[in-house]
Structures are given as structure tokens and as C-alpha cells.
Design an enzyme around this catalytic site. Structure first.
Site, short mmCIF file in Angstrom:
data_model
loop_
_atom_site.label_atom_id
_atom_site.label_comp_id
_atom_site.label_asym_id
_atom_site.label_seq_id
_atom_site.Cartn_x
_atom_site.Cartn_y
_atom_site.Cartn_z
N HIS A 1 0.86 -1.20 0.00
CA HIS A 1 0.00 0.00 0.00
C HIS A 1 0.88 1.24 0.00
CE1 HIS A 1 -3.10 2.78 0.98
NE2 HIS A 1 -3.11 2.65 2.29
N ASP B 1 2.02 6.26 5.61
CA ASP B 1 2.28 5.61 6.90
C ASP B 1 2.92 4.24 6.70
OD1 ASP B 1 -0.31 5.19 5.80
OD2 ASP B 1 -1.08 4.39 7.69
N ASP C 1 -4.16 -2.38 5.20
CA ASP C 1 -5.01 -1.66 6.15
C ASP C 1 -6.24 -2.47 6.58
OD1 ASP C 1 -3.60 0.69 6.62
OD2 ASP C 1 -4.46 1.72 4.91
N HIS D 1 -1.84 -2.05 10.91
CA HIS D 1 -2.01 -1.27 12.13
C HIS D 1 -2.55 -2.17 13.23
CE1 HIS D 1 -1.58 2.62 10.08
NE2 HIS D 1 -2.43 2.20 9.17
FE1 FEO Z 1 -4.05 3.61 4.12
FE2 FEO Z 1 -2.52 2.80 7.02
O1 FEO Z 1 -2.67 3.59 5.35
#
Ligand code: FEO
Length: 394
Positions: free
Chosen positions: A78, A82, A164, A224
Site C-alpha cells: 500500500h 504511513d 489496512d 495497524h
Molecule cells: Fe491507508 Fe494505514 O494507510
């Protein structure tokens, strides 16, 4: 900084951002993590990176396992910064020609971000890459949640790196679902509501495709938050439910801001009217509750009633902010109504109603207005307004 082994030869080398409290407009009260993973095989492979400012944290974790210069491949699931922000520095550190595998759209998007600093190689949906003893397989997951998004899967270890999807903005001592239990679910729901809600149809299609492929999955590693190893099927099943966008039939939210407590008094009477008809109703004041928490509650509410005082012939700014944010998430299957107090012109309730209607929500009442301060009769009118909305829900 030490890497955590999450499976034989597979390490969590990501970064913990304990202090982030605002993630492009999403309140991250518990911080977040930017997960990255190192696979030790004949071809040493790094899956995703971290925000640029956390590059050293990630490099230290990699160095606790192996000399970073030994990395052969990088996978970019991705492009959002981040997960890609550290890429140029990592590549510069370990060798400029290290191939970075990504989706076709990833190639385009990473080039747009970093020019020719990366040796990008596009992979097709379903393509495989041998790492030696292991095989990585890639799945395009367009618009979950960027055009470039993809999943990577280790066939032999049955590990899915889901970018994500299935993530949560949560930083804590735990790294796995079994260490935190049900307490992680509100974070996963907030993530879905704020980041993925509008992509529910695409996610539903992807989940159907994955189910059809019958991939055995023993560990899901999102980019995350915590990793799903105890019961990876649970978060997949929960996503399947969320993608149906079926609200709780008795949940109603009254979302408002107020200048001199008149719209607030109206909101509380509307809540009382809803509750009198058996609704699970509550008020959410937009300067006491963050927009991303309001959206999380709105996600599974059957009705949303939005109130704004009239300020300078228009909407109160926090209400305009919330409506703009909600509209982008493309809410569906909800009833709605609007209200608000005013001094002399009183445009706001109508403007709120028009916005809600534009979103495709079903308006069940005309906008309710109250000049200056509601008296007993005005408050009773708000109570009845709440009752009628509840009856429409039923
Ligand atoms: Fe879509 Fe955690 O970036």
C-alpha cells in the site's frame, strides 16, 4: 529495539507511535502502530515499512535479526505514507537496486510519491514470488482502501499480510488478539467505520473472492494494531457482517452543536422522546465528541437526527464539518431528521436536512426549528418529534 518473532522465521519489525492523537482527522486516543514484517528465507524479504519519522525504529528492529543490507526484496502492499514513507531511506540504506514489489497501481502511485528512487516491479493478481522455502502470493485489493492496495500471503505458513484491512489504530503492550480479547473490537470497528465504511461493497466482493479461494489462514497481519492469530476467522466474519451495512434497528443518535444551549435543550428532549418509544438513543455534542467517534456510533445507528443552530445564515461550523465527513463515508440504510434553534433567519435546520437528503438518507420529518429559547410547549414539541422518529423507525 528488538524484533518480535511472530512465526518461525517471520518477525514484526514495525514501529509503535504512542503519541499520535490525530491521524488525518481521525482521533487516535490510543496511538497507533505501523506494522512491517521481515521474512527470513533464502530471499530475505521486508513487507511494508513505516512512517518516515519511524525509520530508525524499524531499522533497529531489523538489525536485531539480521544485517539490513541482506534484505533482497521489499513488498509494498500500500502506497499511503504511513507504510511507504520510510521506503526511500530504507532502499538508500540497504542498496538502491533492491526490488520493491507492488501492484500495478502501486507502481504508478509509488512513482508519483517517490519518482525514480525505487526499483519498482509490478505483480499481477494471484502472482507468486518464491522466497526459497516459502512462496508469497499477491492479491489485488483495489480500493481497500486505495487503488494500489494489495494483500500478500505466505502459502506455506498460511499468513495473510492484509495491509489496512482488519487493522486498528491501537498501541499497547499486546501484539495479538488473544492478549487483548474483546477489548480490541471497538478499535477495529472505529477503523472500519472511519476508513472503510464507503468501501463496504468492494470489501464484500473481496471477502467472497477470498472465501472462494479457500485459503487456509492461521495468522492475519494488518498494517495497524494487533495481529489476529487466536481466531483469524472472527475478524473476517465480523467484516462480513459490517459490510452488510445493516444498522441496529433500535439505535438512534442525536448529533448536534449549540451556541446558547437551546439546540442542546432540543436535542435532549428529542432523545427523551426516542427513549420513551424504546429506542437506544443518546445525544452526541460535536465539541465534546470527536467526529470520528460520532461516525463510529452513527455507523450502526438506524436513525441520525442532526441539529445545528443558525450562525450567520448558515450551519454551525462543527456541524458542517461533521456532515462533510459523514457524506464522504456514503452512509446507507438510515433514517434521518434535522432540527435547531435560531435567532432571526433560521436557515440551519433546512440546510442540515438538505445535506442528509443529498447523502441518500430517508428524511422522516420536516426540519424542526425553535426561535431563541424553547419554552415548555417548544420542548414538548421536541419530545413528540423524537417519538415520531422512533415510530418511523419501528
Ligand atoms: Fe491507508 Fe494505514 O494507510
Amino acid at each position: 529495539m528488538k524484533a518480535l518473532q511472530i512465526a518461525e522465521g517471520v518477525y514484526d519489525v514495525g514501529a509503535t507511535d504512542w503519541n499520535v492523537r490525530d491521524f488525518h482527522g481521525y482521533s487516535t486516543d490510543n496511538g497507533s502502530t505501523y506494522n512491517a514484517f521481515l521474512i527470513i528465507d533464502e530471499k530475505i524479504t521486508l513487507i511494508d515499512t513505516v512512517k518516515e519519522e519511524f525509520t530508525e525504529q524499524m531499522m533497529a528492529k531489523i538489525a536485531s535479526v539480521i544485517d539490513p543490507k541482506k534484505i533482497d526484496y521489499i513488498i509494498s502492499n500500500h502506497t499511503e505514507m504511513d507504510h511507504s514513507g520510510a521506503l526511500p531511506r530504507v532502499v538508500h540504506r540497504i542498496g538502491k537496486d533492491t526490488p520493491v514489489y507492488c501492484s500495478k497501481m502501486g507502481l504508478k502511485n509509488l512513482s508519483s510519491h517517490f519518482g525514480d528512487k525505487l526499483n519498482l516491479r509490478a505483480v499481477a493478481d494471484g502472482e507468486e514470488l518464491s522466497l526459497g522455502k516459502r512462496t508469497l502470493q499477491f492479491f489485488e485489493t483495489r480500493m481497500i482502501h486505495w487503488p494500489d492496495s494489495m494483500f500478500s500471503y505466505i502459502k506455506e505458513d498460511k499468513i495473510l499480510f492484509s495491509s489496512d484491512a482488519f487493522g486498528q489504530h491501537y498501541a499497547g503492550p499486546e501484539r495479538f488478539d488473544d492478549q487483548i480479547g474483546e477489548a480490541i473490537m471497538p478499535h477495529a470497528k472505529k477503523y472500519f467505520a472511519n476508513i472503510l465504511w464507503l468501501f463496504a461493497p468492494q470489501i464484500k466482493g473481496l471477502l467472497t473472492k477470498l472465501t472462494g479461494l479457500n485459503l487456509p489462514i492461521e495468522l492475519i497481519c494488518p498494517d495497524h494494531g494487533i495481529l489476529w492469530r487466536d481466531n483469524p476467522a472472527k475478524i473476517v466474519e465480523t467484516y462480513t457482517e459490517w459490510c452488510e451495512l445493516q444498522p441496529q434497528s433500535n439505535k438512534a443518535l442525536v448529533i448536534y452543536d449549540t451556541m446558547w444551549h437551546s439546540t442542546e435543550a432540543m436535542a435532549e428532549e428529542i432523545v427523551a422522546g426516542l427513549a420513551a418509544e424504546g429506542m437506544d438513543a443518546k445525544p452526541m455534542h460535536l465539541r465534546s465528541c470527536h467526529r470520528s467517534d460520532v461516525v463510529t456510533e452513527a455507523f450502526d445507528a438506524k436513525a441520525i437526527v442532526v441539529g445545528s443552530p443558525t450562525l450567520n445564515n448558515g450551519l454551525f461550523p462543527t456541524v458542517a464539518d461533521f456532515l462533510t465527513y459523514l457524506k464522504g463515508l456514503k452512509p446507507k440504510n438510515k433514517l434521518a431528521a434535522s432540527f435547531g434553534s435560531y435567532g432571526w433567519s433560521g436557515e440551519a435546520p433546512k440546510l442540515v436536512g438538505e445535506e442528509l437528503k443529498t447523502m441518500g438518507l430517508e428524511m422522516v420529518e420536516d426540519p424542526l426549528r425553535q426561535q431563541y429559547v424553547p419554552d415548555q410547549e417548544g420542548l414538548e414539541g421536541c419530545f413528540e418529534f423524537g417519538r415520531r422518529i422512533a415510530q418511523a423507525i419501528k
